[in-house]
Write a protein that holds these residues in place. Structure first.
Motif, PDB file in Angstrom:
ATOM      1  N   ASP B  13      -0.249   5.392 -10.599  1.00 25.28           N
ATOM      2  CA  ASP B  13      -0.098   4.019 -11.091  1.00 25.28           C
ATOM      3  C   ASP B  13       0.772   3.165 -10.170  1.00 25.28           C
ATOM      4  OD1 ASP B  13      -1.518   4.519 -13.482  1.00 25.28           O
ATOM      5  OD2 ASP B  13       0.258   5.419 -14.380  1.00 25.28           O
ATOM      6  N   HIS B  21       1.701  -0.584  -9.968  1.00 20.96           N
ATOM      7  CA  HIS B  21       0.786  -1.666  -9.627  1.00 20.96           C
ATOM      8  C   HIS B  21       0.444  -2.397 -10.922  1.00 20.96           C
ATOM      9  CE1 HIS B  21      -2.808  -3.833  -8.284  1.00 20.96           C
ATOM     10  NE2 HIS B  21      -2.222  -3.795  -7.111  1.00 20.96           N
ATOM     11  N   TYR B  22       0.435  -3.726 -10.857  1.00 18.17           N
ATOM     12  CA  TYR B  22       0.371  -4.476 -12.116  1.00 18.17           C
ATOM     13  C   TYR B  22      -0.880  -4.179 -12.935  1.00 18.17           C
ATOM     14  CZ  TYR B  22      -2.993  -7.917 -10.364  1.00 18.17           C
ATOM     15  OH  TYR B  22      -4.116  -8.529  -9.899  1.00 18.17           O
ATOM     16  N   THR B  23      -1.980  -3.822 -12.288  1.00 16.92           N
ATOM     17  CA  THR B  23      -3.198  -3.547 -13.043  1.00 16.92           C
ATOM     18  C   THR B  23      -3.091  -2.294 -13.904  1.00 16.92           C
ATOM     19  OG1 THR B  23      -4.060  -2.406 -11.117  1.00 16.92           O
ATOM     20  CG2 THR B  23      -4.765  -4.691 -11.425  1.00 16.92           C
ATOM     21  N   PHE B  26      -2.893  -2.614 -17.700  1.00 16.96           N
ATOM     22  CA  PHE B  26      -4.137  -2.868 -18.446  1.00 16.96           C
ATOM     23  C   PHE B  26      -4.821  -1.560 -18.837  1.00 16.96           C
ATOM     24  CE2 PHE B  26      -3.847  -7.107 -16.314  1.00 16.96           C
ATOM     25  CZ  PHE B  26      -3.792  -7.873 -17.462  1.00 16.96           C
ATOM     26  N   ARG B  27      -4.719  -0.583 -17.944  1.00 18.30           N
ATOM     27  CA  ARG B  27      -5.256   0.734 -18.278  1.00 18.30           C
ATOM     28  C   ARG B  27      -4.600   1.290 -19.546  1.00 18.30           C
ATOM     29  NH1 ARG B  27      -7.710   4.823 -15.371  1.00 18.30           N
ATOM     30  NH2 ARG B  27      -7.471   6.789 -16.449  1.00 18.30           N
TER      31      ARG B  27
END
Lengths: 132, 132, 132, 132
Positions: B13, B21-23, B26-27
Motif C-alpha cells: 500500500d 499511496h492515497y488510492t 479506497f481499497r
C-alpha cells in the motif's frame, strides 16, 4: 522476432523501499501482452477464447525506480497444443533488469474447458518462438 | 450507529514517499463497505442489484504508514431513492487521519438501468444514517 | 489551456462487473499529472518539494471498459499559496465519462512542513488555470 | 510446521473475467509473509535488513472468485546463506487452488549490498523448512 513495448514506471508503481513494487512488472507484462496480440492482429480478449494464466514467474536483477523508461521484449518460449508460454525481457538502457514468463491456456469462455489454439493464432505466433 | 472495521496497512500500500499511496484507502473503503453490508445481512454483490460508484472523495489529514492499524467507521450520510451516500471515518489511535465519501447508485444488473433501493435494504441502513 | 493525455484501459483495470474498477482512474490521473508537470518542465517529484494529496474526488458518468481509449484533459482549478487544485476531464469519443479533482499541497521534504509554491512553478501553471 | 493465514478475496481483486486477477494473489502472499514474520517475532521490515524479491512464481489450479475465503499456508523451501525461499500453498475448502514461491534476499539497507541472514532469524525460520 520479438515485439518491443516501451513503458515509463509511475510513482504508484513504487513502494516504501523507494523502488518499484515487484508486482508492478506483472501489470506491464499484461499491457505488453495485450499490445503484442493487437500487433499480430489477434486481440484475444475479444474472441470466444479466454486465456487464464496457469503459471507466472519473474526474476529481478536490478532495482527499478520511478520514471525509469523500460523496454519489454515479448517473445514465445513454447507453443503447446492449448497453451502459450510468453517470455518478457525487461531492459533499462539496453541492460536486462528483469525477466518474466507467463503461461496462458486457451479456454472456451462458454464451457470454461480447455480448447486447442486456433490455427490462425498459431501461425501468427510462430515467428516469435525463440530459441531459449 | 456506526460499523467499525479494523485493518492493517500493507507494504504494497505504500509508495516511494514512505507513506501510504492515497488510492490504497479506497481499497479499504471497499473492504469495509462489503463487510458492512455483510454485517447488516445485505451482501449486495450477490443480488440482482448492482451498485456502481457515481461519486467518491477522500480528505487526508495525516500521514499513514506501513503497518499502521486503522479503524474505519462506516455510516450513511444520506439515503436517496436509488442511491446510498456512504461515509468512512479513518482513525489511528482514535485520531482522525482521513475521511471518505462514496456514493453508490442502485442499478438493475440485467437492464443496467437505475432502480430504487429495496425496502428491506433501506430499513437495515436507516440506523446507520448519521447527522453529518 | 489544457494538457491532453491519452491512455488505453487495461484488463487489470477492470473488475468482475466487466467495467473499469473506479480506483483505476486515479492511477491514470496520477500518470496524467506527472506528464503534465514534465510538459511544463517542472517534474515535481525530483525537487526538494513533495506534493502529498490532501483531497481527491471523482464523478463517474458512464461505464468505462477494457481497451477503451480515453483522453484526459488536465487543467488547474485554483492556485493556492501552497496548494494546487488539479482538474481532470475524462473523454471517450469526445464525450465526458468522468471528471476528477486532486488537491496537492507543497511540502518541504526535509522538514515535512507546508511550503509556498515556488514562483517559477506558479508562472508555469497559470496558463492552465481554468474558469470552472 | 506451517503458518496459516486466512483471507477473503475482495471485489477489487477481481477482473472482467469474473474471477480473481492473478496478480492479487501476490498481494496476499506479501500479507501472509508479513504476518508470518510477525508471528516468529522477526518483523523484518523494521530492521536494518531489507528483503528485495529476487524471484517470484505462482501456479494457478482453479478459479478463485470474489468473497472466496482462502487459507494460505506459509513454509520455507530452502534457507540460503543470504536468501529465503518462501512457499505459499493456497487452499479453498481444504483443496489446493494455487501455489506460490517467493525468494527474498537479505540486503543491508544502508549499503544496498547482500548480507547473510542473522543467526536469530535463521533459528526461527528453521522449524518451517519443509521437505518439498
Amino acid at each position: 522476432m520479438v515485439f518491443r513495448w516501451t513503458i515509463r514506471i509511475l510513482f504508484i508503481d513504487t513502494d516504501a523501499s523507494g523502488r518499484i513494487h515487484y508486482t508492478s512488472l506483472f501489470r506491464y507484462f499484461e499491457a505488453a501482452e495485450i499490445e503484442f496480440f493487437r500487433h499480430i492482429d489477434s486481440a484475444h480478449q475479444y474472441s470466444e477464447l479466454g486465456f487464464p494464466r496457469v503459471h507466472v514467474e519473474c526474476d529481478y536483477r536490478s532495482a527499478i525506480r520511478c520514471d525509469d523508461v523500460l523496454v519489454i521484449e515479448v517473445s514465445v518460449g513454447r507453443l503447446g497444443n492449448a497453451s502459450i508460454d510468453l517470455r518478457f525481457l525487461v531492459l533499462k538502457d539496453e541492460v536486462e533488469v528483469a525477466r518474466g514468463k507467463v503461461v496462458i491456456a486457451g479456454m472456451d469462455r462458454s464451457t470454461q474447458r480447455a480448447r486447442p489454439l486456433p490455427d490462425v493464432l498459431r501461425e501468427r505466433l510462430e515467428p516469435y518462438v525463440a530459441a531459449i
